[in-house]
Design a protein around this motif. Sequence first.
Motif, mmCIF file in Angstrom:
data_model
loop_
_atom_site.group_PDB
_atom_site.id
_atom_site.type_symbol
_atom_site.label_atom_id
_atom_site.label_comp_id
_atom_site.label_asym_id
_atom_site.label_seq_id
_atom_site.Cartn_x
_atom_site.Cartn_y
_atom_site.Cartn_z
ATOM 1 N N GLN A 178 0.824 -1.208 0.000
ATOM 2 C CA GLN A 178 0.000 0.000 0.000
ATOM 3 C C GLN A 178 0.857 1.257 0.000
ATOM 4 O O GLN A 178 0.509 2.260 -0.621
ATOM 5 C CB GLN A 178 -0.916 0.007 1.227
ATOM 6 N N HIS A 179 1.988 1.187 0.671
ATOM 7 C CA HIS A 179 2.868 2.352 0.782
ATOM 8 C C HIS A 179 3.935 2.388 -0.319
ATOM 9 O O HIS A 179 4.807 3.260 -0.295
ATOM 10 C CB HIS A 179 3.534 2.378 2.158
ATOM 11 N N GLY A 180 3.885 1.447 -1.247
ATOM 12 C CA GLY A 180 4.822 1.466 -2.361
ATOM 13 C C GLY A 180 6.216 0.983 -2.023
ATOM 14 O O GLY A 180 7.154 1.205 -2.802
ATOM 15 N N LEU A 181 6.382 0.293 -0.901
ATOM 16 C CA LEU A 181 7.698 -0.190 -0.497
ATOM 17 C C LEU A 181 8.035 -1.549 -1.090
ATOM 18 O O LEU A 181 9.191 -1.971 -1.085
ATOM 19 C CB LEU A 181 7.784 -0.254 1.033
ATOM 20 N N VAL A 182 7.022 -2.245 -1.584
ATOM 21 C CA VAL A 182 7.240 -3.536 -2.228
ATOM 22 C C VAL A 182 6.114 -3.744 -3.236
ATOM 23 O O VAL A 182 5.033 -3.169 -3.098
ATOM 24 C CB VAL A 182 7.274 -4.684 -1.190
ATOM 25 N N SER A 183 6.388 -4.541 -4.242
ATOM 26 C CA SER A 183 5.352 -4.949 -5.187
ATOM 27 C C SER A 183 5.475 -6.463 -5.365
ATOM 28 O O SER A 183 6.336 -7.100 -4.747
ATOM 29 C CB SER A 183 5.513 -4.222 -6.524
ATOM 30 N N PHE A 184 4.600 -7.020 -6.187
ATOM 31 C CA PHE A 184 4.652 -8.457 -6.438
ATOM 32 C C PHE A 184 4.835 -8.710 -7.932
ATOM 33 O O PHE A 184 4.368 -7.945 -8.769
ATOM 34 C CB PHE A 184 3.351 -9.137 -5.996
ATOM 35 N N ARG A 185 5.522 -9.784 -8.248
ATOM 36 C CA ARG A 185 5.560 -10.251 -9.632
ATOM 37 C C ARG A 185 5.078 -11.700 -9.654
ATOM 38 O O ARG A 185 5.335 -12.472 -8.713
ATOM 39 C CB ARG A 185 6.962 -10.134 -10.220
ATOM 40 N N GLN A 186 4.346 -12.011 -10.675
ATOM 41 C CA GLN A 186 3.746 -13.332 -10.784
ATOM 42 C C GLN A 186 4.706 -14.301 -11.456
ATOM 43 O O GLN A 186 5.324 -13.984 -12.486
ATOM 44 C CB GLN A 186 2.444 -13.246 -11.593
ATOM 45 N N GLU A 187 4.851 -15.469 -10.868
ATOM 46 C CA GLU A 187 5.662 -16.530 -11.468
ATOM 47 C C GLU A 187 4.870 -17.820 -11.342
ATOM 48 O O GLU A 187 4.871 -18.462 -10.290
ATOM 49 C CB GLU A 187 7.019 -16.655 -10.760
ATOM 50 N N GLY A 188 4.171 -18.173 -12.426
ATOM 51 C CA GLY A 188 3.259 -19.303 -12.340
ATOM 52 C C GLY A 188 2.111 -18.953 -11.416
ATOM 53 O O GLY A 188 1.435 -17.942 -11.588
ATOM 54 N N ARG A 189 1.913 -19.771 -10.417
ATOM 55 C CA ARG A 189 0.859 -19.506 -9.436
ATOM 56 C C ARG A 189 1.379 -18.735 -8.230
ATOM 57 O O ARG A 189 0.619 -18.387 -7.343
ATOM 58 C CB ARG A 189 0.241 -20.824 -8.962
ATOM 59 N N LYS A 190 2.661 -18.471 -8.206
ATOM 60 C CA LYS A 190 3.262 -17.823 -7.045
ATOM 61 C C LYS A 190 3.350 -16.315 -7.222
ATOM 62 O O LYS A 190 3.605 -15.821 -8.326
ATOM 63 C CB LYS A 190 4.671 -18.372 -6.788
ATOM 64 N N LYS A 191 3.131 -15.595 -6.122
ATOM 65 C CA LYS A 191 3.362 -14.153 -6.088
ATOM 66 C C LYS A 191 4.643 -13.913 -5.304
ATOM 67 O O LYS A 191 4.751 -14.295 -4.142
ATOM 68 C CB LYS A 191 2.187 -13.434 -5.411
ATOM 69 N N LEU A 192 5.613 -13.305 -5.957
ATOM 70 C CA LEU A 192 6.928 -13.136 -5.358
ATOM 71 C C LEU A 192 7.208 -11.668 -5.060
ATOM 72 O O LEU A 192 6.826 -10.779 -5.835
ATOM 73 C CB LEU A 192 8.007 -13.693 -6.289
ATOM 74 N N LEU A 193 7.882 -11.420 -3.945
ATOM 75 C CA LEU A 193 8.188 -10.052 -3.539
ATOM 76 C C LEU A 193 9.172 -9.415 -4.512
ATOM 77 O O LEU A 193 10.136 -10.050 -4.936
ATOM 78 C CB LEU A 193 8.783 -10.026 -2.124
ATOM 79 N N ASN A 194 8.913 -8.135 -4.803
ATOM 80 C CA ASN A 194 9.770 -7.406 -5.728
ATOM 81 C C ASN A 194 10.098 -6.040 -5.124
ATOM 82 O O ASN A 194 9.222 -5.179 -5.005
ATOM 83 C CB ASN A 194 9.062 -7.238 -7.074
ATOM 84 N N PHE A 195 11.338 -5.864 -4.715
ATOM 85 C CA PHE A 195 11.802 -4.589 -4.161
ATOM 86 C C PHE A 195 12.459 -3.787 -5.286
ATOM 87 O O PHE A 195 13.511 -4.186 -5.796
ATOM 88 C CB PHE A 195 12.798 -4.820 -3.025
ATOM 89 N N THR A 196 11.849 -2.697 -5.689
ATOM 90 C CA THR A 196 12.354 -1.921 -6.815
ATOM 91 C C THR A 196 13.099 -0.658 -6.389
ATOM 92 O O THR A 196 13.833 -0.075 -7.181
ATOM 93 C CB THR A 196 11.205 -1.516 -7.751
ATOM 94 N N MET A 197 12.915 -0.213 -5.160
ATOM 95 C CA MET A 197 13.611 0.987 -4.674
ATOM 96 C C MET A 197 15.075 0.676 -4.376
ATOM 97 O O MET A 197 15.431 -0.463 -4.057
ATOM 98 C CB MET A 197 12.967 1.495 -3.384
ATOM 99 N N SER A 198 15.899 1.690 -4.446
ATOM 100 C CA SER A 198 17.279 1.537 -3.981
ATOM 101 C C SER A 198 17.249 1.410 -2.465
ATOM 102 O O SER A 198 16.276 1.846 -1.818
ATOM 103 C CB SER A 198 18.111 2.752 -4.382
ATOM 104 N N PRO A 199 18.274 0.799 -1.848
ATOM 105 C CA PRO A 199 18.304 0.701 -0.385
ATOM 106 C C PRO A 199 18.126 2.059 0.302
ATOM 107 O O PRO A 199 17.420 2.160 1.307
ATOM 108 C CB PRO A 199 19.680 0.093 -0.099
ATOM 109 N N LYS A 200 18.739 3.092 -0.242
ATOM 110 C CA LYS A 200 18.635 4.424 0.359
ATOM 111 C C LYS A 200 17.197 4.940 0.302
ATOM 112 O O LYS A 200 16.669 5.457 1.292
ATOM 113 C CB LYS A 200 19.574 5.399 -0.360
ATOM 114 N N GLU A 201 16.548 4.803 -0.857
ATOM 115 C CA GLU A 201 15.156 5.244 -0.999
ATOM 116 C C GLU A 201 14.243 4.444 -0.079
ATOM 117 O O GLU A 201 13.341 4.998 0.576
ATOM 118 C CB GLU A 201 14.695 5.074 -2.440
#
Length: 320
Positions: A178-201
């Motif tokens: 909800q806060h935009g700190l993580v998103s999900f990407r789909q891989e088959g039936r699995k939803k996997l965590l996706n961190f797109t921000m730099s560590p500093k951000e």
Amino acid sequence: MKNEGKIKNYLSASFGWDVEIESFDTLKGKLPYALLSTAEYTVVRYKNFECVAIEPKQGYDFRMIRNLVGMVERKTGMPAILVIENLDSYQRRVLIDSRINFIVPERQIYLPSLGILLNERGLGVRQYESEKLSAVAVAVIIFQLSKRSLQGKSVSQVAESMGYSVKTLSIAVNELEQHGLVSFRQEGRKKLLNFTMSPKEMWEKMYALSESPVEKRMYTNEDSIMSEIGIKASDSALSEVSMLVPPRQPVYAVYGRNPRLNELCLNPNDGNAIIEVWKTDPKLTAINGNMDIFSLALSYKDEDDPRVKKEIDRILTEKL
């Protein structure tokens, strides 16, 4: 319910909802008398959505709030919103950590599950985000910043790594999404965590949404046990990685749910060692018995000592 008008006005001001307040009489038979005698109830309706507003009567034991809300939701089959006129910082944390919807009329509003339900029913209402992240959500980000090992993992894998239930981790990760700190990407039936921000951000955004993970500070004379069940924290931890002098009393952090806390004689005034009781397990990201820099920086969030701030900023810059 004495705050009916304030509830209606506050929801209108916060979300633009023109809500209707309806009598709870038809639902009274679903609740045991003990619940009816401890709070006042009303039905709040918006379009085709409805929920139960609960206003505890004066003198109600706040420790039973979670049981009250859970029972009302089970018995009525409707989401519940706690309406309370005064809420101190500890009570507010308890409600947010428990994901309990609440309204402090004209002051605060927190509707995590209600926002999700409204969106699912297609009412076109924006989901309200809590002003602060829960302790577990913060712990997920600290774990990622410290170990960089959660990218591409499923919620169940993260739960196993951190020692939480899948349900608890799912709620925390939903907050982060909800806060935009993580998103999900789909891989088959699995939803996997996706961190797109730099560590500093990621750190800067999480820090702005966080509160100190320290629930309370106590003292003990049994510092030998603390070195077994806790890790070095606060000034003790900072002195290990900076030029600051170690404190006269060693400081340890320990998870509030650690059963060995019961072995200690704790008091709020004095002792050989200082004990920080934490909302989450500080050992998860500890390094050789010393607190990681991200947890350490959060524990100093309310600290205004310029020497401490300078050292924390220096180490964070190196890590990020």
